[in-house]
Design a protein around this motif. Sequence first.
Motif, short mmCIF file in Angstrom:
data_model
loop_
_atom_site.label_atom_id
_atom_site.label_comp_id
_atom_site.label_asym_id
_atom_site.label_seq_id
_atom_site.Cartn_x
_atom_site.Cartn_y
_atom_site.Cartn_z
N THR A 358 -13.18 -5.67 5.78
CA THR A 358 -12.60 -4.98 4.43
C THR A 358 -12.70 -3.46 4.71
O THR A 358 -11.86 -2.66 4.09
CB THR A 358 -13.07 -5.32 3.26
N THR A 359 -13.94 -2.98 5.51
CA THR A 359 -13.83 -1.68 5.70
C THR A 359 -13.11 -1.38 6.80
O THR A 359 -12.41 -0.03 6.78
CB THR A 359 -15.50 -1.24 5.91
N LEU A 360 -13.06 -2.10 7.96
CA LEU A 360 -12.48 -1.58 9.06
C LEU A 360 -10.82 -1.53 8.81
O LEU A 360 -10.12 -0.90 9.32
CB LEU A 360 -12.65 -2.97 10.30
N GLU A 361 -10.47 -2.39 7.85
CA GLU A 361 -8.99 -2.15 7.43
C GLU A 361 -8.61 -0.92 6.88
O GLU A 361 -7.37 -0.59 6.78
CB GLU A 361 -9.06 -3.07 6.21
N ALA A 419 -10.26 1.35 -2.58
CA ALA A 419 -8.83 0.69 -2.07
C ALA A 419 -8.44 0.02 -3.05
O ALA A 419 -9.06 -1.11 -3.52
CB ALA A 419 -9.21 0.05 -0.68
N VAL A 420 -6.86 0.51 -3.37
CA VAL A 420 -6.15 -0.53 -4.29
C VAL A 420 -5.54 -1.47 -3.72
O VAL A 420 -4.72 -1.19 -2.68
CB VAL A 420 -5.23 0.23 -4.97
N ARG A 421 -5.53 -2.86 -3.91
CA ARG A 421 -5.02 -3.82 -3.17
C ARG A 421 -3.92 -4.41 -3.96
O ARG A 421 -3.67 -4.45 -5.00
CB ARG A 421 -6.00 -5.01 -2.89
N GLY A 425 -3.68 -9.31 -1.69
CA GLY A 425 -4.97 -8.93 -0.95
C GLY A 425 -4.87 -7.69 0.23
O GLY A 425 -6.01 -7.37 0.36
N SER A 426 -3.83 -7.35 0.58
CA SER A 426 -3.48 -6.16 1.40
C SER A 426 -3.94 -4.78 0.66
O SER A 426 -3.43 -4.81 -0.50
CB SER A 426 -2.14 -6.23 1.82
N VAL A 427 -3.95 -3.84 1.28
CA VAL A 427 -4.42 -2.34 0.67
C VAL A 427 -3.00 -1.71 0.45
O VAL A 427 -2.12 -1.52 1.63
CB VAL A 427 -5.14 -1.55 1.71
N GLY A 445 6.47 2.03 -1.09
CA GLY A 445 5.90 0.90 -1.60
C GLY A 445 4.51 0.85 -2.32
O GLY A 445 3.86 -0.16 -2.58
N ALA A 446 4.02 2.22 -2.30
CA ALA A 446 2.66 2.46 -3.19
C ALA A 446 2.99 3.17 -4.44
O ALA A 446 4.01 3.64 -4.67
CB ALA A 446 1.73 3.42 -2.20
N SER A 447 1.95 3.20 -5.30
CA SER A 447 1.95 3.80 -6.50
C SER A 447 1.78 5.26 -6.37
O SER A 447 0.84 5.77 -7.01
CB SER A 447 0.73 2.91 -7.48
#
Length: 461
Positions: A358-361, A419-421, A425-427, A445-447
Amino acid sequence: MTTSEEDLLPGTRRALLHRIAVAQAEGRAPSLVATVVRDGRAVWHGARTSVDGHGPDERVQYRIGSITKTFTAVLVLRLRDEGLLDLGDPLEKHLPGTGVGEATIAELLAHSSGLAAESPGPWWERTPGSLRPELADVLGKRPFLHPVGRRFHYSNPGYTLLGALVEKVRGASWEEVLQREVLEPLELRRTSVRPQAPAAGGWAVHPWADALLPEPTEDLGRMAAAGQLWSTTADLARFAVFLMQGDDRVLSAETVREMRAPAAPGEAADVADGVSYGLGLQIQHRDGRLLVGHSGSLPGFLASLTIAAADDVAAVVLTNCTSGPVVSAVGADLVRIVAEAEPRIPEPWRPLREVEPTTLELAGQWYWGTYAFGLRVTADGLISLEPLSGNGRRSRFRANDDGTWTGLEGYYAGELLQAVRRVDGSVSHLDLGSFVFTRQPYDEGASVPGGVDPDGWRGVG
């Protein structure tokens, strides 16, 4: 703390000796001693003296004046770390009845309390402390010269109050607390409130003749917490290591870093000179290098402790004359000589022991609007966010237990990154103190605050 001839290269040792020799000769100092610290220990000691065959070694005591203030600050921060007070507390909460209790503990530590620089009455550095038996005698009838918290104004009475605060909270004398909580754990056996042989005598050097006059050695009484201590180059070398690395028996590495951070608003001239003040430490930018430490002077003595934490080099300079060598400049030069002649060799790069998916992502390129940033996951368990071009805002972040990260420096110090998912579950994006970082500039696609134009990017035609 001993040194070895193999600790520094011969050329470096000669350059250091030349610098202190020039300082002692041109400054007309009866004696001058210096020590350089690197890699957590003393690596060089030098001495110059006007008396043949009597070069002082690293065990000879000199009076260190206001370097005492740094020791007092350490005691106060210990109280904070134990939860016995908060730096934002007004002094009145813990030491009532002084008449200046509106100043906070942090303001007293950083010399932004508005208090006068000196105690009224006869020159306190050259008269017995018995003339000022009470805090009211130290403060006088007009203790405040400036609005509280508005400007930096160096104050010796301010540190007298901090010494009294330590006594009130601990229920013991400042001297007893200092001995028990700092000097003994750090093994500073040659640092004391009163001189212990061998100790240098303090001298005034006639400004127009090569003649000497002995200076009186007074017990400062109530003012002790501002400038009473005697010490040696060996002990101050150990103290410098502590101020760079911390020691959990006294203060953590995190707290000594806090001491080294600017805490007081500087005067315009100070800002131009790159000078500021932390919590018991002076801070200066000199020759492109960040230096922290403290200087000290009392009649008959000058002292300087200079630390370049980024270079892992520190210097101590002590002399026994009222005026003469600019010891703070000498200390800065000793640090520079070692840092430039024998630059610090970095530790080998090593990979992470384990990588959290989850950090490497989060690693890779992000955009705040149209500004490009890179996020890296580093082997020390932190993440860093910095601009890919220019001098924009950058910071390292420490992981929290809930999956968020807290900024450690600069604009983002203390700010929360998360990180807002998406539902799957994807970031989607990063939220950093309300700033939105996306994988593409203004990612539709993001807020993104304010939304993204539905027609997207376009040409001019």
